[in-house]
Write a protein that holds these residues in place. Sequence first.
Motif, PDB file in Angstrom:
ATOM      1  N   SER A 232      85.966  56.464 -54.548  1.00  0.00           N
ATOM      2  CA  SER A 232      85.123  57.892 -55.214  1.00  0.00           C
ATOM      3  C   SER A 232      84.545  59.265 -54.388  1.00  0.00           C
ATOM      4  N   SER A 233      84.110  60.236 -54.386  1.00  0.00           N
ATOM      5  CA  SER A 233      84.082  61.639 -54.167  1.00  0.00           C
ATOM      6  C   SER A 233      83.535  61.581 -52.875  1.00  0.00           C
ATOM      7  N   ILE A 234      82.525  60.655 -52.435  1.00  0.00           N
ATOM      8  CA  ILE A 234      81.400  60.490 -51.912  1.00  0.00           C
ATOM      9  C   ILE A 234      82.565  59.263 -50.884  1.00  0.00           C
ATOM     10  N   THR A 235      82.077  60.330 -49.709  1.00  0.00           N
ATOM     11  CA  THR A 235      82.710  60.473 -48.227  1.00  0.00           C
ATOM     12  C   THR A 235      82.319  60.723 -46.865  1.00  0.00           C
TER      13      THR A 235
ATOM     14  N   VAL B 262      71.144  65.540 -54.560  1.00  0.00           N
ATOM     15  CA  VAL B 262      71.281  65.566 -56.281  1.00  0.00           C
ATOM     16  C   VAL B 262      73.091  65.967 -56.516  1.00  0.00           C
ATOM     17  N   ASN B 263      73.586  65.283 -56.855  1.00  0.00           N
ATOM     18  CA  ASN B 263      75.289  65.567 -57.342  1.00  0.00           C
ATOM     19  C   ASN B 263      74.777  66.708 -58.628  1.00  0.00           C
ATOM     20  N   GLY B 264      75.515  68.142 -58.507  1.00  0.00           N
ATOM     21  CA  GLY B 264      75.442  69.211 -59.352  1.00  0.00           C
ATOM     22  C   GLY B 264      74.364  69.866 -58.878  1.00  0.00           C
TER      23      GLY B 264
HETATM   24  C1  LIG Z   1      79.153  63.844 -59.626  1.00  0.00           C
HETATM   25  O1  LIG Z   1      79.046  64.939 -61.189  1.00  0.00           O
HETATM   26  C2  LIG Z   1      80.167  64.648 -62.164  1.00  0.00           C
HETATM   27  C3  LIG Z   1      79.516  66.014 -63.255  1.00  0.00           C
HETATM   28  O2  LIG Z   1      78.716  66.350 -62.509  1.00  0.00           O
HETATM   29  C4  LIG Z   1      81.185  64.497 -61.860  1.00  0.00           C
HETATM   30  O3  LIG Z   1      81.989  65.049 -62.808  1.00  0.00           O
HETATM   31  C5  LIG Z   1      81.094  63.303 -60.997  1.00  0.00           C
HETATM   32  O4  LIG Z   1      81.531  62.339 -60.721  1.00  0.00           O
HETATM   33  C6  LIG Z   1      79.890  62.911 -59.785  1.00  0.00           C
HETATM   34  N1  LIG Z   1      80.374  62.842 -58.598  1.00  0.00           N
HETATM   35  C7  LIG Z   1      79.605  61.356 -57.900  1.00  0.00           C
HETATM   36  C8  LIG Z   1      80.221  61.115 -57.010  1.00  0.00           C
HETATM   37  O5  LIG Z   1      79.256  60.416 -58.726  1.00  0.00           O
END
Ligand SMILES: *[C@@H]1O[C@H](CO)[C@@H](O)[C@H](O)[C@H]1NC(C)=O
Length: 729
Positions: free
Chosen positions: A35-38, A624-626
């Motif tokens: 995940s990009s969550i780190t 909140v992502n985004g």
């Molecule tokens: C955050 O949102 C984007 C789309 O807006 C998505 O592609 C990405 O996977 C999301 N990141 C996570 C960690 O959920």
Amino acid sequence: MMSSSWNALFAYFGLVLAFSDPSLAQTCWRNSTCSSITKTAFPGRWDKYIYAPSSRTVAPKSVLSLATGQNISSYPGTNLTLATNGSALVFDFGLEVGGIVTIKYTVAGTGKGAVGLAFTEAKNWIGEWSDSSNGAFRGPDGALYSNFSGPGANVTYTMPDAKIRGGFRYLTLFLLAPNASVQIADVSLEIGFQPTWSNLRAYQGYFYCNDDVLNKIWYAGAYTLQTNAVPPSTGRKAGPMSTSGWMNDGYLGPGNTIIVDGAKRDRAVWPGDMGVAVPSTFVSVGDLESVKNALQVIYDYQNTDGSFPEAGPPLLQQGSDTYHMWTMIGTYNYLLYTNDTAFLRKNWSSYLRAMTYIYAKVRSPLGLLNVTGTRDWARWQTFGLMSHAQMILYRTLTTGAELAVWASEAFLPSSSPSSSSSPNLTTLFLSRASMLQNATLTHCYSPSGNAFKDNTSSPIFPQDANSLSLAFSLIPPFSVLGKKISTSLLRNWTPIGPASPELPGQISPFISSFEILAHLQAGYSSRSLKLIRSSWGWYLSHPNGTGGSTVIEGYLVNGSFAYRHNRGYADTSYVSHAHGWSSGPTSALTEYVLGLRITERLGKKWLFAPQMGDLTQAEGGFWVNGTGGFKAAWVKYTNKPAKGDYGDGYRVELDTPEGTRGEIRLPVLKNGEMPEIKLDGKLLDEIVDLSWYYRRDNTGRVGDEEDLDLVDLVGGVEGGKHTIYVNAK
Ligand SMILES: *[C@@H]1O[C@H](CO)[C@@H](O)[C@H](O)[C@H]1NC(C)=O
Ligand SMILES: *[C@@H]1O[C@H](CO)[C@@H](O)[C@H](O)[C@H]1NC(C)=O
Ligand SMILES: *[C@@H]1O[C@H](CO)[C@@H](O)[C@H](O)[C@H]1NC(C)=O
Ligand SMILES: *[C@@H]1O[C@H](CO)[C@@H](O)[C@H](O)[C@H]1NC(C)=O
Ligand SMILES: *[C@@H]1O[C@H](CO)[C@@H](O)[C@H](O)[C@H]1NC(C)=O
Ligand SMILES: *[C@@H]1O[C@H](CO)[C@@H](O)[C@H](O)[C@H]1NC(C)=O
Ligand SMILES: *[C@@H]1O[C@H](CO)[C@@H](O)[C@H](O)[C@H]1NC(C)=O
Ligand SMILES: *[C@@H]1O[C@H](CO)[C@@H](O)[C@H](O)[C@H]1NC(C)=O
Ligand SMILES: *[C@@H]1O[C@H](CO)[C@@H](O)[C@H](O)[C@H]1NC(C)=O
Ligand SMILES: *[C@@H]1O[C@H](CO)[C@@H](O)[C@H](O)[C@H]1NC(C)=O
Ligand SMILES: *[C@@H]1O[C@H](CO)[C@@H](O)[C@H](O)[C@H]1NC(C)=O
Ligand SMILES: *[C@@H]1O[C@H](CO)[C@@H](O)[C@H](O)[C@H]1NC(C)=O
């Protein structure tokens, strides 16, 4: 000096700056895409409450005697010897863990033999057999064996992937060998849950208040949800289930991670459980990837008649009207948090077929849902005109109405004269909801009992229907009727939690998660806190549980770790000690007690409405992502005015992203008295573009319950930083 007071309040709670820690360089699970969550979104001194380890590979904390259960030494200790046949040592990880164990040992003596490995979440079941998980109840889970051929060997044994043990705290190692002894050199565990996270502590939300017990329970809910996010190739075997031992190598759904009901078992997607688990995930861990995959697999397995399975594969249980609707409610929750319109577009026609399927069960003359898909969360019976099913349908319809707006905005053809013959789904669903509300009140409510009956004719006043009626606003928040229902729920209370009338002798933290919301919606914050402290607090301090690191699936009124023994759980050790459906306090504390919650997709609109109960201070937030970070903090002052403050009252700091808009609802200090309220340094009446509304509570106080009048700031405020003082005049 708005910003300095803002900093002062957050500093009061010990906000510290984030430093990247090189020791946190870790790996995701096996072949998972990371995940990009780190990183933790809101680092601070509350991080000490996070149970998740900083490394994916962990060691036990201490070693216990199997005979006495007493601590012998901390791990690794000096002499971990299994001297003779039957010798055993218990390795205590100190908290709930799950994954793949590796042991290393040397053998002395003569002849061959084996070291057995047995797992359990609760301390009462340490021993040569693991606690129960296979679901067949025909043979025990038993143990795994590391066989050795003779003396002198240095053995490294890693359990097979298919035998992954998703939830345990205690590992018993025991010797089966007539003439050999074994020296344990090393025990380690590769954690299998939260597979896409390289940093298991990278929480996207936080909570911190002046009650240590509530903080621990909030983080126990969060950690439970992490243990329930598992690799999609590790579902429990079903069709048929293992009749001895266990196998966790079944397909659960798409993607790299998926949310299941429990760490140990069932290891399957259960949409009803998600009704509690997903809002709590959103405000704490923030892993919505697992949620998306869980919902998607239910859509993937939709039946041709439009019904959804009650559980995902491999279990694929069928025949539940309530869990069918939970998938629909879950779709709304997921969209609210993510605005993932690609997901909605992909599944929208399936959603509408599901709506047609369930609404066809609403028949005149009474206008109620007739439940014919009778499986459910395990209450004693679910068929016919069940009250709780009406509440769930009401929520399905009101959320469906919003989903229809979102679908039409995002991808449905805009309405044109030619399409005016097709019904407006929002209007349709809302009118159905309103008819259902009326029918439910007319036929399921008992005025003499001040509560909903179990169905149109039952003498039972169930915990689920009454809790859900308020949680889902079929009964309006803060209404006189709502207060009566809240009070009637107290009849079920025992010192260790509410006994469910619909599942006699048992305490269900799943349904109690809705009861927490019910008391809050009624305006009785203190009741909710009392409920959390009695039930979840009981488990938190239990000597035989997971050390408070998780929330338990259910237990008996007599305080034993047994549940549903008369509803199919043939073995009391089958109870799951890490079940996301019991994580309700996590979302309730953030969304209602602290009082910050989102009301429109991605938090474009939000509500701040604290319900402080007996707490004096709280803060928290979520990312909140985004959109960005949402934070709130409040602190009461009583006769001890801080610098710049005056008189008794409380101070609020809000920090929400630009481009959002929030409504604000503030409790007064004393009923009937409008306090002095300052927003960003100005008295309310000095702010031209803001009006306010004093909402008087007409029911007065009940016992020692707080039951406060409210001040609504009509229209609310723009995102950004805001400071509010509420002071006695
Ligand atoms: C955050 O949102 C984007 C789309 O807006 C998505 O592609 C990405 O996977 C999301 N990141 C996570 C960690 O959920
Ligand atoms: C177990 O015992 C050892 C030494 O006897 C001690 O150092 C350790 O703190 C104990 N562990 C626990 C969890 O009590
Ligand atoms: C280690 O423990 C075993 C079994 O308890 C005992 O027989 C042995 O003497 C111990 N060894 C040492 C060096 O203490
Ligand atoms: C060896 O230990 C096992 C496990 O405790 C026991 O079941 C078995 O009877 C023992 N065998 C002998 C020969 O004592
Ligand atoms: C914990 O388990 C032990 C062993 O089964 C039992 O004797 C004890 O009563 C249990 N404690 C509680 C509080 O249930
Ligand atoms: C390994 O040991 C266990 C326990 O003694 C035994 O049941 C099993 O048959 C052994 N397996 C092999 C391959 O020898
Ligand atoms: C086993 O490992 C120990 C410790 O690493 C070592 O001293 C010993 O020589 C090894 N024995 C064998 C048979 O490899
Ligand atoms: C990872 O490995 C498992 C087990 O071998 C497999 O089932 C799964 O499809 C793989 N996942 C990905 C994302 O490649
Ligand atoms: C509900 O449906 C069942 C099964 O179709 C039927 O037997 C029963 O009469 C219905 N109940 C009501 C109240 O309509
Ligand atoms: C349907 O009605 C709702 C309000 O009742 C409105 O917000 C929505 O835009 C309408 N949808 C369409 C597609 O016209
Ligand atoms: C239901 O609707 C009828 C007709 O509008 C109305 O008379 C009745 O009071 C309503 N009942 C409830 C409980 O809302
Ligand atoms: C949600 O996404 C759609 C596009 O997919 C966009 O039109 C809409 O504005 C977004 N809504 C919010 C509240 O961000």
